[in-house]
Design a protein around this motif. Structure first.
Motif, PDB file in Angstrom:
ATOM      1  N   GLU A   1       0.924  13.696  -9.094  1.00  0.00           N
ATOM      2  CA  GLU A   1       0.035  13.222  -8.026  1.00  0.00           C
ATOM      3  C   GLU A   1       0.368  11.783  -7.630  1.00  0.00           C
ATOM      4  O   GLU A   1       0.341  11.431  -6.453  1.00  0.00           O
ATOM      5  CB  GLU A   1      -1.427  13.334  -8.469  1.00  0.00           C
ATOM      6  N   LEU A   2       0.683  10.953  -8.606  1.00  0.00           N
ATOM      7  CA  LEU A   2       1.092   9.577  -8.292  1.00  0.00           C
ATOM      8  C   LEU A   2       2.406   9.584  -7.519  1.00  0.00           C
ATOM      9  O   LEU A   2       2.596   8.777  -6.597  1.00  0.00           O
ATOM     10  CB  LEU A   2       1.227   8.763  -9.579  1.00  0.00           C
ATOM     11  N   GLY A   3       3.319  10.471  -7.885  1.00  0.00           N
ATOM     12  CA  GLY A   3       4.584  10.573  -7.164  1.00  0.00           C
ATOM     13  C   GLY A   3       4.378  10.954  -5.707  1.00  0.00           C
ATOM     14  O   GLY A   3       5.073  10.454  -4.823  1.00  0.00           O
ATOM     15  N   ARG A   4       3.420  11.826  -5.447  1.00  0.00           N
ATOM     16  CA  ARG A   4       3.194  12.284  -4.063  1.00  0.00           C
ATOM     17  C   ARG A   4       2.716  11.161  -3.153  1.00  0.00           C
ATOM     18  O   ARG A   4       2.941  11.197  -1.955  1.00  0.00           O
ATOM     19  CB  ARG A   4       2.189  13.436  -4.048  1.00  0.00           C
ATOM     20  N   ILE A   5       2.066  10.162  -3.712  1.00  0.00           N
ATOM     21  CA  ILE A   5       1.537   9.080  -2.868  1.00  0.00           C
ATOM     22  C   ILE A   5       2.374   7.806  -2.946  1.00  0.00           C
ATOM     23  O   ILE A   5       2.076   6.842  -2.236  1.00  0.00           O
ATOM     24  CB  ILE A   5       0.078   8.755  -3.228  1.00  0.00           C
TER      25      ILE A   5
ATOM     26  N   ILE B   1       0.842  -1.208   0.000  1.00  0.00           N
ATOM     27  CA  ILE B   1       0.000   0.000   0.000  1.00  0.00           C
ATOM     28  C   ILE B   1       0.877   1.258   0.000  1.00  0.00           C
ATOM     29  O   ILE B   1       0.414   2.349   0.302  1.00  0.00           O
ATOM     30  CB  ILE B   1      -0.972   0.018   1.196  1.00  0.00           C
ATOM     31  N   PHE B   2       2.165   1.077  -0.316  1.00  0.00           N
ATOM     32  CA  PHE B   2       3.133   2.174  -0.452  1.00  0.00           C
ATOM     33  C   PHE B   2       3.351   2.945   0.849  1.00  0.00           C
ATOM     34  O   PHE B   2       3.707   4.123   0.819  1.00  0.00           O
ATOM     35  CB  PHE B   2       2.732   3.121  -1.584  1.00  0.00           C
TER      36      PHE B   2
ATOM     37  N   ASN C   1      11.369   9.617  -5.454  1.00  0.00           N
ATOM     38  CA  ASN C   1      12.161   9.729  -6.674  1.00  0.00           C
ATOM     39  C   ASN C   1      11.284  10.101  -7.869  1.00  0.00           C
ATOM     40  O   ASN C   1      11.628  10.989  -8.662  1.00  0.00           O
ATOM     41  CB  ASN C   1      12.878   8.404  -6.934  1.00  0.00           C
ATOM     42  N   LEU C   2      10.139   9.423  -8.012  1.00  0.00           N
ATOM     43  CA  LEU C   2       9.198   9.749  -9.085  1.00  0.00           C
ATOM     44  C   LEU C   2       8.733  11.194  -8.964  1.00  0.00           C
ATOM     45  O   LEU C   2       8.671  11.926  -9.961  1.00  0.00           O
ATOM     46  CB  LEU C   2       7.994   8.802  -9.037  1.00  0.00           C
ATOM     47  N   LEU C   3       8.424  11.609  -7.756  1.00  0.00           N
ATOM     48  CA  LEU C   3       7.941  12.978  -7.551  1.00  0.00           C
ATOM     49  C   LEU C   3       8.981  13.997  -7.998  1.00  0.00           C
ATOM     50  O   LEU C   3       8.659  14.974  -8.690  1.00  0.00           O
ATOM     51  CB  LEU C   3       7.572  13.192  -6.083  1.00  0.00           C
ATOM     52  N   ALA C   4      10.236  13.785  -7.617  1.00  0.00           N
ATOM     53  CA  ALA C   4      11.297  14.731  -7.995  1.00  0.00           C
ATOM     54  C   ALA C   4      11.430  14.831  -9.511  1.00  0.00           C
ATOM     55  O   ALA C   4      11.499  15.934 -10.075  1.00  0.00           O
ATOM     56  CB  ALA C   4      12.620  14.305  -7.369  1.00  0.00           C
ATOM     57  N   ILE C   5      11.463  13.682 -10.183  1.00  0.00           N
ATOM     58  CA  ILE C   5      11.637  13.674 -11.642  1.00  0.00           C
ATOM     59  C   ILE C   5      10.475  14.374 -12.336  1.00  0.00           C
ATOM     60  O   ILE C   5      10.670  15.201 -13.241  1.00  0.00           O
ATOM     61  CB  ILE C   5      11.784  12.230 -12.150  1.00  0.00           C
ATOM     62  N   THR C   6       9.250  14.041 -11.928  1.00  0.00           N
ATOM     63  CA  THR C   6       8.089  14.644 -12.586  1.00  0.00           C
ATOM     64  C   THR C   6       7.996  16.139 -12.293  1.00  0.00           C
ATOM     65  O   THR C   6       7.565  16.914 -13.157  1.00  0.00           O
ATOM     66  CB  THR C   6       6.792  13.953 -12.156  1.00  0.00           C
ATOM     67  N   LEU C   7       8.427  16.559 -11.128  1.00  0.00           N
ATOM     68  CA  LEU C   7       8.367  17.988 -10.792  1.00  0.00           C
ATOM     69  C   LEU C   7       9.301  18.805 -11.678  1.00  0.00           C
ATOM     70  O   LEU C   7       8.914  19.847 -12.217  1.00  0.00           O
ATOM     71  CB  LEU C   7       8.722  18.203  -9.320  1.00  0.00           C
ATOM     72  N   TYR C   8      10.558  18.346 -11.854  1.00  0.00           N
ATOM     73  CA  TYR C   8      11.455  19.187 -12.659  1.00  0.00           C
ATOM     74  C   TYR C   8      11.155  19.073 -14.148  1.00  0.00           C
ATOM     75  O   TYR C   8      11.336  20.027 -14.900  1.00  0.00           O
ATOM     76  CB  TYR C   8      12.932  18.950 -12.336  1.00  0.00           C
ATOM     77  N   ASN C   9      10.658  17.906 -14.596  1.00  0.00           N
ATOM     78  CA  ASN C   9      10.228  17.828 -15.988  1.00  0.00           C
ATOM     79  C   ASN C   9       9.030  18.739 -16.243  1.00  0.00           C
ATOM     80  O   ASN C   9       8.955  19.434 -17.259  1.00  0.00           O
ATOM     81  CB  ASN C   9       9.873  16.383 -16.351  1.00  0.00           C
TER      82      ASN C   9
END
Length: 669
Positions: free
Chosen positions: A417-421, A199-200, A425-433
């Motif tokens: 939004e998926l990165g936040r939950i 459940i992450f 690492n996903l959140l960081a990449i999607t934020l700067y892209n």
């Protein structure tokens, strides 16, 4: 008041914890020092003889000691169950004859405000009045007695809920741990950790895997090597999601050593693939190829095809990252064939994602989008949110380069939004892209917020590739556009230092860096170093077939030669830039190239043609700031031409540029 610590020796106010005061008064009333009967009466002789404990812990322990033995024993047993507890297990664990006897004792304890009733329906549930009361009751138990009670609690839970233990995995892990039942604690800690991972709840999962490891060490890793391999591999996967790649690699290495020593080929392949994934994320592509080769060549006949496909996928990623696109496609095609043969849509989605990335590297953007979207379509049926998030990040990135910035922004929103939950690492990449897209669209304030949040999230030691990419975007697409040359230089220098540690791993990033530094030197009047950097960038672009970056390089060389009044060379580079766009180069620079050619053109008819093409191109596809630049320059030039229709077109361009500038100003200030 002085006796209770409410005033100091000089009579001044002294703050007192309310719970301490309450418990001190309870002790005094219990000892007969205070009597309350409409008014408070103090027995001063008893007060003088009385020793009031000077801590809350001491006061609560004193109250506990004054309880009747049966009530005190019951309270201690309840403390093992938890701060909140039910009468049913308490009766069994305390070995009390009847539930009514338990309820009577609990009623007496509630009168003394040690516990209170929470509910009586559908079962009697009580709560320790204060968390510290629970703590003191628990700590007053001898260690051996405490262990026995935890074991009894775990046994009751297993028997009561034997048909559905899953919700109780973490509770059972706790009780078996406290009972020093290492085997059972190990079992339930791993189950609870896996539940948290699924459940992450990644931090909780790591804590539970760490708890399991303490019991594994107590039992001997050698005797429980299969469980140890499972633990190390599972924890490594979660650590990757948390961005702790160094520790994740250590876990994978430990799993590999155990699996290899016991000829467990399946787990050996899983460990190699995990290590390959980690090294890929760290930018060590040569090592990725070495690790995947071991799985593909040495283990292929003794492992399941899922792990073989996984190895081919990471081999494909590594080859494409080194710009060997043909080899990368060969590996990924083999992975796709395995997945199709075994109906493994999960790995097939990952293979298509990588194929899309290679097409993107070749700037075959439509083929890239097709592969990536099919990957996402497959992923939604079975994949984890974090994998969907990474796939959406890649789709958005390709949409952006295909000129669909608004589509990209919407896709990035889902990925963020998926990165936040799911994954830092996903959140960081999607934020700067996403920040790069926002800057492209002129939303600079939000772009800066994204960059700053991404910077906070990225560990520069473990995620060098992400750190390089973020600083290049920040410097080139944000700071240079806003003419913040100091910050642009700062960002480029961070990227430069990291690229120089492994230059062969970052050829495209090197080219982007040279273009950015070349622009920086050009705009600050340092023409000689600007020329050197841009010429070096062109050479690398030609060597590595990085066609996308040829138009901006020729553009800045054209501007440079204009400024040094070498108009022939300037015209050559500007025309070369246009030609490179037709050879898979970045089309965002077409209006910039056209406006510069228009300014150099001496034939009015040709000049107007350039300007009209520039306006159309700027409106179709260009960065927000470039659109303003091109509309202003085109408008000024068109307004000077002795034709009512053409000069009207020029005035319209100037009005549109002014409106865009006002919108931009609201984003910057």
């Amino acid at each position: 008041e002085q006796h209770l610590g409410m005033r100091d020796r000089e009579g001044r106010d002294s703050p007192v914890n309310p719970l301490f005061l309450e418990e001190a008064l309870n002790v005094m009333m219990g000892a007969g020092v205070l009597q309350v009967n409409g008014r408070v009466t103090v027995d001063e002789a008893e007060l003088a003889r009385m020793q009031v404990p000077d801590t809350i812990h001491g006061l609560l322990l004193a109250r506990l000691d004054r309880l009747p033995p049966t009530g005190r024993d019951l309270l201690q047993v309840a403390s093992v169950i938890g701060r909140q507890f039910a009468a049913e297990p308490l009766q069994v664990i305390a070995e009390t004859p009847t539930q009514q006897a338990v309820l009577t004792l609990l009623a007496d304890l509630s009168k003394t405000e040690m516990t209170r009733l929470i509910t009586a329906d559908p079962e009697w549930v009580y709560l320790f009045q204060h968390a510290m009361t629970h703590e003191v009751a628990y700590e007053s138990l001898p260690y051996a007695r405490r262990q026995l009670l935890h074991a009894a609690t775990a046994a009751w839970l297993e028997n009561k809920y034997q048909n559905n233990l899953e919700p109780l995995h973490s509770v059972l892990a706790y009780h078996f741990s406290r009972a020093d039942d290492h085997a059972q604690a190990l079992r339930f800690a791993i189950l609870a950790a896996d539940d948290a991972r699924d459940i992450f709840a990644n931090r909780e999962a790591i804590d539970l895997y760490n708890l399991a490891e303490t019991h594994l060490d107590a039992l001997s890793v050698a005797d429980y090597w299969e469980t140890a391999v499972q633990l190390y591999l599972s924890r490594s996967n979660v650590l990757i999601l948390l961005g702790d790649l160094t520790t994740a690699f250590t876990d994978a290495e430990n799993a590999l050593a155990l699996a290899d020593s016991h000829d467990d080929l399946g787990s050996t392949a899983v460990a190699y693939n995990l290590m390959a994934e980690i090294r890929y994320r760290q930018g060590a592509f040569d090592e990725v190829q070495e690790l995947t080769t071991k799985t593909i060549n040495d283990l292929r006949d003794g492992i399941d095809e899922d792990q073989l496909a996984r190895a081919y996928i990471w081999a494909g990623w590594a080859a494409s990252s080194k710009l060997d696109h043909d080899l990368g496609l060969q590996h990924l095609q083999k992975a796709s064939e395995i997945c199709a043969r075994t109906n493994n849509n999960y790995r097939l989605a990952l293979a298509l994602e990588a194929i899309g990335f290679i097409y993107y590297g070749q700037r075959n953007l439509e083929s890239a989008l097709k592969a990536m979207r099919e990957s996402v379509r497959l992923s939604r049926d079975f994949s984890t949110p974090v994998n969907i998030g990474f796939a959406q990040n890649n789709v958005a990135f390709i949409e952006f380069e295909a000129g669909r910035a608004l589509d990209a922004l919407e896709t990035f929103n889902e990925a963020v939004e998926l990165g936040r939950i799911t994954s830092r690492n996903l959140l960081a990449i999607t934020l700067y892209n996403q920040a790069a897209v926002l800057a492209y669209l002129g939303e600079f304030r939000t772009a800066l917020e994204n960059f700053e949040e991404a910077l906070y999230l990225i560990d520069p030691i473990q995620h060098s590739r992400q750190m390089i990419e973020m600083n290049l975007y920040w410097g080139y697409d944000y700071s240079c556009v806003l003419k913040d040359w100091d910050n642009a230089k700062h960002r480029f220098m961070i990227a430069k230092e990291m690229i120089e540690r492994q230059p062969e791993s970052y050829p495209e990033e090197q080219a982007r860096l040279m273009i950015g530094l070349g622009q920086l030197e050009l705009e600050t009047g340092n023409y000689a170093p600007a020329k050197d950097l841009l010429v070096q960038a062109l050479k690398l672009i030609d060597q590595r077939k990085l066609r996308w970056w040829a138009p901006p390089t020729h553009y800045y060389l054209g501007v440079l030669y204009i400024r040094v009044n070498n108009l022939k060379e300037a015209t050559h580079h500007l025309n070369q830039g246009l030609a490179k766009i037709d050879q898979s180069g970045c089309p965002d620079y077409k209006p910039l190239l056209l406006i510069r050619l228009a300014e150099l053109e001496t034939v009015e008819l040709n000049k107007v043609e350039y300007l009209q093409d520039c306006i159309i191109s700027a409106k179709q596809r260009s960065r927000y700031a470039d659109r303003i630049f091109c509309l202003k320059r085109s408008g000024k030039l068109l307004s000077q031409i002795a034709s009512d229709s053409i000069s009207e077109m020029g005035r319209h361009c100037l009005n549109e540029a002014a409106q865009l500038e006002r919108q931009l100003a609201s984003q910057i200030y």
